[in-house]
Enzyme design. Structure first.
Site, PDB file in Angstrom:
ATOM      1  N   GLU A  85      37.744  68.321  -8.740  1.00 25.69           N
ATOM      2  CA  GLU A  85      37.519  67.137  -9.592  1.00 25.69           C
ATOM      3  C   GLU A  85      38.650  66.136  -9.408  1.00 25.69           C
ATOM      4  OE1 GLU A  85      36.208  68.051 -13.593  1.00 25.69           O
ATOM      5  OE2 GLU A  85      36.904  66.088 -14.279  1.00 25.69           O
ATOM      6  N   LYS A 283      36.958  72.298 -22.128  1.00 28.61           N
ATOM      7  CA  LYS A 283      36.664  72.183 -20.694  1.00 28.61           C
ATOM      8  C   LYS A 283      37.810  71.432 -19.999  1.00 28.61           C
ATOM      9  CE  LYS A 283      34.665  70.269 -16.875  1.00 28.61           C
ATOM     10  NZ  LYS A 283      35.180  69.190 -16.013  1.00 28.61           N
ATOM     11  N   ASP A 299      41.832  85.645 -11.744  1.00 34.71           N
ATOM     12  CA  ASP A 299      40.393  85.674 -12.015  1.00 34.71           C
ATOM     13  C   ASP A 299      40.044  84.631 -13.083  1.00 34.71           C
ATOM     14  OD1 ASP A 299      37.838  86.282 -12.892  1.00 34.71           O
ATOM     15  OD2 ASP A 299      38.131  88.444 -12.845  1.00 34.71           O
ATOM     16  N   HIS A 396      39.123  57.899 -14.027  1.00 30.73           N
ATOM     17  CA  HIS A 396      38.265  58.844 -13.313  1.00 30.73           C
ATOM     18  C   HIS A 396      37.615  58.179 -12.111  1.00 30.73           C
ATOM     19  CE1 HIS A 396      36.494  62.792 -13.861  1.00 30.73           C
ATOM     20  NE2 HIS A 396      35.370  62.313 -13.357  1.00 30.73           N
TER      21      HIS A 396
HETATM   22  C1  MEV Z   1      36.457  66.004 -17.709  1.00 35.80           C
HETATM   23  O1  MEV Z   1      36.413  66.934 -16.655  1.00 35.80           O
HETATM   24  C2  MEV Z   1      37.257  66.561 -18.859  1.00 35.80           C
HETATM   25  C3  MEV Z   1      37.229  65.713 -20.141  1.00 35.80           C
HETATM   26  O2  MEV Z   1      35.871  65.476 -20.528  1.00 35.80           O
HETATM   27  C4  MEV Z   1      37.970  66.477 -21.190  1.00 35.80           C
HETATM   28  C5  MEV Z   1      37.871  65.872 -22.569  1.00 35.80           C
HETATM   29  O3  MEV Z   1      36.892  65.193 -22.882  1.00 35.80           O
HETATM   30  O4  MEV Z   1      38.799  66.146 -23.367  1.00 35.80           O
HETATM   31  C6  MEV Z   1      37.819  64.338 -19.904  1.00 35.80           C
END
Ligand code: MEV
Length: 439
Positions: A85, A283, A299, A396
């Site tokens: 990513e 995430k 792992d 991003h």
């Molecule tokens: C993107 O991979 C991760 C985010 O969505 C985490 C978040 O929203 O805190 C930017």
């Protein structure tokens, strides 16, 4: 029927590639060559990789990156990360740099206990089981002596064996829950070997008890396996700093420090109360954590599974991090279970995992837990800071611009010009294609 094959695993690697290409490829020759081309030039290295799984055809490359300037407990690390990513490494690096002159990351270990279970069925009276358990426990421990000898020499081994009675929920179902200290190894093979020995010992114990009835001598071991949920193998990482020293927190967004702090704390509280937001928030944390876990040959599925269970330990799925201000001090903290190893398993076999550990100064498992948690926190801090200020898409998509340019076959000159052109514009696939078309 097309696509069904017997004995695939018995084919040579070349035959496997050939079969896949001829069965599924639009251009079999091109597909076979393409798949083969990702193999390592050095046959010995390739053999090591092929040894990891069944039916390996080739390698699947991912970028291996470094997040520099990650200071944890006063020591500075350059942290290897394996992730596809685009913005993750940039975000971790930027957060690490941000905290570098504010004391960096702090971390401590709250526990290193790992767990395993023997699930079994026994249909005698629960009181008899309770009465027999001290003897069973002694027999279990003695029976695993040979397996635990090395680990005991290193300061680890089996630290507890308990009996849990679930007969009210499932007829005859008991569980032996064993606790382990596995020192610098993740310990999965060690734990599972001990548990399987426990299973055999349990059967032998009941089978050979002449004072029990036939019915009581009958025990059925259902399964023996470690638990990936390790709520007592936990690390905490945090950053903290007087709010007054955070004027630069969101300067890029024209937001005064205290306001940015307030928005960050609110965003984290939202992730604690709403599981939908908590999932995305966590995430983001695992973006950083998984990348280091992969780079060090650990792992990541085990770490993810445990982390998500920990996130709902009070019955609701919540953010793994917290942020608050107390007495004028902003604190951002992450706590999660991390069952890691720095010896044995893939850490010793994968050439780049070994190299990653070297780059990190060959840390102990405890030290690696703290580094990994710090990167998870850095990732979370960077994501939340972007979300509550500029939004996530600008950063991003700026990072993603390179991918789009590569995909569209831009030359180096076109790419450099495009980077400049899109510095203050919204990046999208169609906007980049249109821009290149006009060049
Ligand atoms: C993107 O991979 C991760 C985010 O969505 C985490 C978040 O929203 O805190 C930017």
């Amino acid at each position: 029927m097309k696509g069904i094959i017997n004995g695939f695993s018995k084919l040579s690697k070349q035959q496997k590639i050939q079969w896949v290409a001829e069965t599924f490829g639009q251009n079999p020759t091109e597909m076979a060559e393409h798949i083969s081309s990702w193999q390592h030039a050095d046959a010995a290295q390739q053999k090591v990789l092929d040894g990891f799984t069944e039916n390996a055809l080739t390698n699947y490359p991912l970028p291996y990156s470094i997040a520099p300037n990650v200071m944890v407990n006063g020591k500075v690390y350059a942290v290897p990360m394996v992730i596809e990513e685009s913005s993750v490494v940039a975000a971790a690096s930027s957060a690490a740099k941000f905290w570098l002159n504010k004391g960096g990351f702090h971390a401590d270990i709250l526990g290193t206990v790992k767990l395993g279970q023997v699930h079994f069925r026994w249909l005698g009276q629960p009181e008899t089981m309770q009465y027999l358990f001290p003897e069973i426990k002694a027999a279990l421990l003695a029976s695993a002596d040979d397996i635990t000898a090395n680990m005991r020499n290193r300061g680890g081994g089996i630290t507890d064996v308990e009996l849990l009675d679930f007969t009210a929920e499932e007829p005859g179902y008991y569980q032996i829950r064993a606790s382990f200290e596995t020192c610098d190894s993740m310990g999965a093979n060690f734990i599972n070997s001990v548990l399987e020995r426990f299973g055999d010992t349990l059967e032998f114990f009941f089978d050979t008890r002449t004072d029990l009835s036939d019915h009581e001598r009958d025990v059925e071991v259902i399964m023996c396996i470690l638990s990936n949920y390790t709520p007592d193998c936990v690390v905490r990482a945090w950053v903290e700093c007087p709010v007054g020293e955070l004027e630069d927190l969101a300067r890029h967004a024209g937001l005064p420090g205290p306001e940015a702090v307030d928005r960050i704390c609110t965003a984290v509280r939202i992730a604690r109360l709403d599981p939908y937001r908590a999932t995305t928030h966590n995430k983001g944390i695992f973006n950083g954590i998984d990348a280091v876990i992969l780079a060090t040959g650990n792992d990541f599925r085990a770490v993810e599974a445990s982390g998500h269970t920990y996130a709902c330990r009070d019955g609701q799925y919540r953010s793994l991090s917290k942020a608050w201000v107390e007495n004028g001090i902003f604190r951002f903290e992450l706590e999660l279970p991390l069952a890691l190893g720095t010896v044995g398993g893939l850490t010793a076999l994968h050439p780049l995992a070994k190299r990653s550990l070297e780059i990190l100064g060959n840390p102990s498992a405890r030290e690696l837990m703290m580094i990994v948690a710090a990167v998870g926190l850095a990732q979370n801090f960077a994501a939340v800071r972007s979300l509550v200020t500029t939004g996530i898409q600008s950063g991003h998509m700026k990072m993603h611009l390179t991918n789009i340019l590569n995909h569209l076959g831009a030359t180096d000159e076109q790419a450099a010009a495009a980077q400049q052109y899109f510095a203050d514009k919204t990046v999208s696939f169609s906007a980049v294609r249109e821009y290149l078309g006009q060049q």
